[in-house]
Scaffold this motif. Structure first.
Motif, PDB file in Angstrom:
ATOM      1  N   ILE A 235       5.753   3.897   0.671  1.00 19.35           N
ATOM      2  CA  ILE A 235       5.355   2.541   0.314  1.00 19.35           C
ATOM      3  C   ILE A 235       5.539   1.654   1.541  1.00 19.35           C
ATOM      4  N   LYS A 236       4.493   0.927   1.909  1.00 18.22           N
ATOM      5  CA  LYS A 236       4.651  -0.043   2.991  1.00 18.22           C
ATOM      6  C   LYS A 236       5.188  -1.332   2.408  1.00 18.22           C
ATOM      7  N   ASN A 237       6.341  -1.759   2.904  1.00 23.73           N
ATOM      8  CA  ASN A 237       6.991  -2.970   2.413  1.00 23.73           C
ATOM      9  C   ASN A 237       7.289  -3.868   3.612  1.00 23.73           C
TER      10      ASN A 237
ATOM     11  N   ILE B 175       0.596   8.932  -1.436  1.00 25.78           N
ATOM     12  CA  ILE B 175       1.291   9.755  -2.425  1.00 25.78           C
ATOM     13  C   ILE B 175       0.996  11.227  -2.171  1.00 25.78           C
TER      14      ILE B 175
ATOM     15  N   ARG C 145       6.212   9.685  -2.178  1.00 23.96           N
ATOM     16  CA  ARG C 145       5.287   8.612  -1.838  1.00 23.96           C
ATOM     17  C   ARG C 145       5.909   7.762  -0.745  1.00 23.96           C
TER      18      ARG C 145
ATOM     19  N   SER D  12       9.504  -5.481  -3.199  1.00 23.91           N
ATOM     20  CA  SER D  12       8.668  -4.291  -3.044  1.00 23.91           C
ATOM     21  C   SER D  12       8.569  -3.571  -4.379  1.00 23.91           C
TER      22      SER D  12
ATOM     23  N   ASN E 251       8.526  10.841  -6.206  1.00 19.04           N
ATOM     24  CA  ASN E 251       7.622  10.293  -7.222  1.00 19.04           C
ATOM     25  C   ASN E 251       8.281  10.133  -8.583  1.00 19.04           C
TER      26      ASN E 251
ATOM     27  N   TRP F 278       8.532   1.216   6.079  1.00 17.84           N
ATOM     28  CA  TRP F 278       8.012   2.249   5.196  1.00 17.84           C
ATOM     29  C   TRP F 278       9.183   2.737   4.358  1.00 17.84           C
TER      30      TRP F 278
ATOM     31  N   LYS G 111       0.836  -1.200   0.000  1.00 16.62           N
ATOM     32  CA  LYS G 111       0.000   0.000   0.000  1.00 16.62           C
ATOM     33  C   LYS G 111       0.872   1.252   0.000  1.00 16.62           C
ATOM     34  N   GLN G 112       0.303   2.333  -0.575  1.00  9.85           N
ATOM     35  CA  GLN G 112       1.076   3.559  -0.727  1.00  9.85           C
ATOM     36  C   GLN G 112       0.271   4.782  -0.302  1.00  9.85           C
TER      37      GLN G 112
END
Length: 442
Positions: A306-308, A299, A304, A404, A317, A312, A296-297
């Protein structure tokens, strides 16, 4: 009324706050009271004490028809009379406001500061001096408070912001007016400042009726707020360091251990302070990301998150928006190819010991068709993983490897001349290009 604004004190302030001796300074002059007092003060210092070199910048926003042009002529004539170099620029502020779909005040501000940035770069000015004073800070204090803000929004207008300085920031409007009268300084009146349709004007007209004790009290409060904000900034730096797993500047990447974020208290406060500088002001969205699934991201305009899995990753971008057409490899006879974005080397029929082959892939040379291409993943890509039957979409392969979104963009593919993927570099060779007993050259 105690008047503090006089030449000697002003000079002391310039030297103390800005180290302004022997500097090349451009003064933003509208022709109004504040900017004309600022210009005259600086002019007095530069003429008599030889401390600074002055220029003037005037913006004509074309908003008040004849009056706007008369302001321009007033500033121009003053500069010619005093032998000051000057810059004047006319803007079509209304058209710009409509085009950008922003208010006229915001349009004028953007046009003004964009032009000032150009002047700084082209003319190598050390500073642009602006005529903001203490009353302006009070107005900003109330505007931000009414809109909802933290401590930083209550500090008023900063005395210095990069190359923009505000030498009058400690002085009130009454002090500036008093100085103008005793020095017989001429200025232009802007009647739009009396219009109640602008929030700032409403606050200005109300606060102008308050006593001196009001200004002293607000100034003391701002001093306390400044100290508290300094303490908070130090604390945020410590938290920033504690939650950081990795941080790099070029390309920008911030890897954060999100479980440590989850344990911060008060959570909303820390989330706002940590991520607002990157354009993330919606604290509830940041909270939801803590419990969201991997991938999930969030932006913002420029960045942005990003949950990895347990992290985070915050990145710019443009890393994702970049349209990379790839790199063409016409020949591999030259060994190291310096123009490529990764360190890659081709060796024909290498003679190597087993322990030296860890970072290598062995490819049947006769199956290669030139030119080769080096690029990243595209939608629809597939290959035949080494020692497996059938083809597999690269997106599925990446998902199985739990890469990711960021890692996917950093993996390079070696593409054959016919479009087939030869190698997912650093990961897997395509089975169609492996070395077999029939291989003559590799």
């Amino acid at each position: 009324m105690e008047y503090k604004l006089y030449d000697t004190l002003f000079l002391e302030k310039l030297i103390k706050d800005f180290s302004i001796e022997n500097k090349n300074v451009c003064v933003a002059v509208s022709g109004g009271l504040d900017s004309m007092v600022l210009l005259n003060l600086l002019l007095h210092i530069s003429c008599n004490l030889k401390k600074i070199t002055l220029s003037v910048a005037h913006c004509n926003f074309s908003l008040r028809n004849k009056e706007s042009n008369e302001d321009e002529y007033f500033v121009r004539n003053f500069c010619i009379k005093k032998n000051i170099s000057y810059h004047i620029k006319r803007f079509n502020t209304l058209d710009f406001s409509k085009k950008k779909k922003i208010s006229i005040q915001m349009a004028a501000r953007k046009l003004r500061y964009d032009w000032f940035e150009e002047l700084l770069e082209i003319n190598s000015y050390e500073y642009i001096a602006l005529g903001h004073h203490f009353n302006d800070s009070i107005e900003t204090f109330f505007i931000n408070m009414m809109r909802g803000t933290g401590i930083k929004g209550l500090l008023g207008i900063p005395i210095k912001n990069k190359k923009f300085i505000r030498p009058l920031s400690d002085f009130t409007k009454k002090e500036i007016l008093h100085y103008a009268k005793i020095k017989n300084i001429k200025w232009r009146l802007d009647n739009s400042n009396k219009e109640y349709k602008y929030l700032r004007n409403k606050i200005r007209l109300i606060t102008s009726t308050f006593s001196n004790s009001f200004y002293k009290g607000v100034k003391k409060s701002m001093e306390y707020l400044y100290q508290e904000n300094s303490f908070i900034e130090i604390e945020i730096k410590k938290i920033n360091k504690d939650i950081t797993v990795e941080k790099q500047s070029n390309p920008f990447l911030w890897k954060i251990e999100y479980k440590k974020i989850k344990n911060l208290q008060p959570l909303s406060f820390y989330l706002f302070k940590l991520f607002f500088p990157y354009g993330f002001s919606n604290v509830e969205n940041l909270k939801h990301l803590i419990y969201a699934q991997s991938g999930k991201q969030l932006i913002s305009k420029r960045y942005r998150i990003i949950k990895n899995r347990n992290y985070w990753i915050l990145i710019e971008n443009h890393f994702f928006d970049k349209k990379d057409n790839g790199y063409v490899i016409q020949d591999i006879q030259f060994g190291n190819l310096k123009y490529l974005p990764i360190d890659i080397q081709f060796i024909i029929n290498p003679s190597l010991k087993k322990e030296n082959t860890k970072n290598m892939s062995f490819i049947d040379f006769d199956k290669i068709k030139f030119p080769l291409e080096l690029r990243t993943w595209k939608k629809g890509d597939y290959f035949f993983p080494l020692n497996m039957k059938g083809k597999k979409k690269l997106s599925k392969y990446y998902k199985e490897k739990k890469f990711s979104l960021l890692e996917k963009k950093q993996i390079w593919l070696l593409i054959n001349g016919n479009g087939d993927i030869i190698l997912v570099i650093g990961n897997r060779l395509d089975d169609r290009f492996k070395v077999t007993k029939k291989t003559k050259k590799y």
